[in-house]
Design an enzyme around this catalytic site. Structure first.
Site, PDB file in Angstrom:
ATOM      1  N   CYS A 136       0.796  -1.069   0.083  1.00  0.00           N
ATOM      2  CA  CYS A 136      -0.038   0.110   0.075  1.00  0.00           C
ATOM      3  C   CYS A 136       0.699   1.271  -0.007  1.00  0.00           C
ATOM      4  O   CYS A 136       1.414   1.515   1.103  1.00  0.00           O
ATOM      5  CB  CYS A 136      -0.802   0.029   1.241  1.00  0.00           C
ATOM      6  SG  CYS A 136      -1.877   1.660   1.429  1.00  0.00           S
TER       7      CYS A 136
ATOM      8  N   CYS B 200      -0.211   3.933   2.855  1.00  0.00           N
ATOM      9  CA  CYS B 200       0.306   3.434   3.991  1.00  0.00           C
ATOM     10  C   CYS B 200       1.938   3.606   4.398  1.00  0.00           C
ATOM     11  O   CYS B 200       2.116   4.277   5.131  1.00  0.00           O
ATOM     12  CB  CYS B 200       0.211   1.740   4.067  1.00  0.00           C
ATOM     13  SG  CYS B 200      -1.675   1.229   3.833  1.00  0.00           S
TER      14      CYS B 200
END
Length: 111
Positions: free
Chosen positions: A32, A35
């Site tokens: 991600c 993230c």
């Protein structure tokens, strides 16, 4: 050394539910991008709120049952747990300012 702790299904109760201070859970995945981009802000917040709010990370691919239990459908998802209950929830890449605005009201025993 990072103040961000990785929690698992086995340690979740001790790390989060039984914590004497509020805990921000970062539900994330290694693939991600948002993230990864949120990590510097999370590390800054962990230092600033050390001893007042803990920040733990949950990899949704390693711990799918935890993600399911908290209704995580996208990453990153952040959930603040206080007294065993979710009190704040937000999603997407986060900044230091966003974290401060969410965490400050819960720091230091404030209501």
């Amino acid at each position: 050394m990072s103040l961000l702790k990785v929690t698992t299904t086995d340690s979740f109760e001790d790390d989060v539910l039984n914590s004497p201070i509020p805990v921000l859970i970062d539900f994330h995945a290694v693939w991600c991008g948002p993230c990864k981009a949120s990590m510097p802000a999370l590390e800054d917040a962990a230092r600033e709120f050390e001893g007042e709010i803990a920040i733990v990370k949950v990899d949704i691919e390693q711990e799918p049952k935890l993600a399911e239990a908290y209704g995580v459908r996208s990453v990153p998802t952040f959930i603040l747990i206080k007294d065993r209950e979710p009190v704040e929830r937000f999603m997407g890449q986060t900044s230091r300012g966003k974290l401060a605005s969410v965490l400050e009201p819960h720091a230091g025993g404030k209501q």
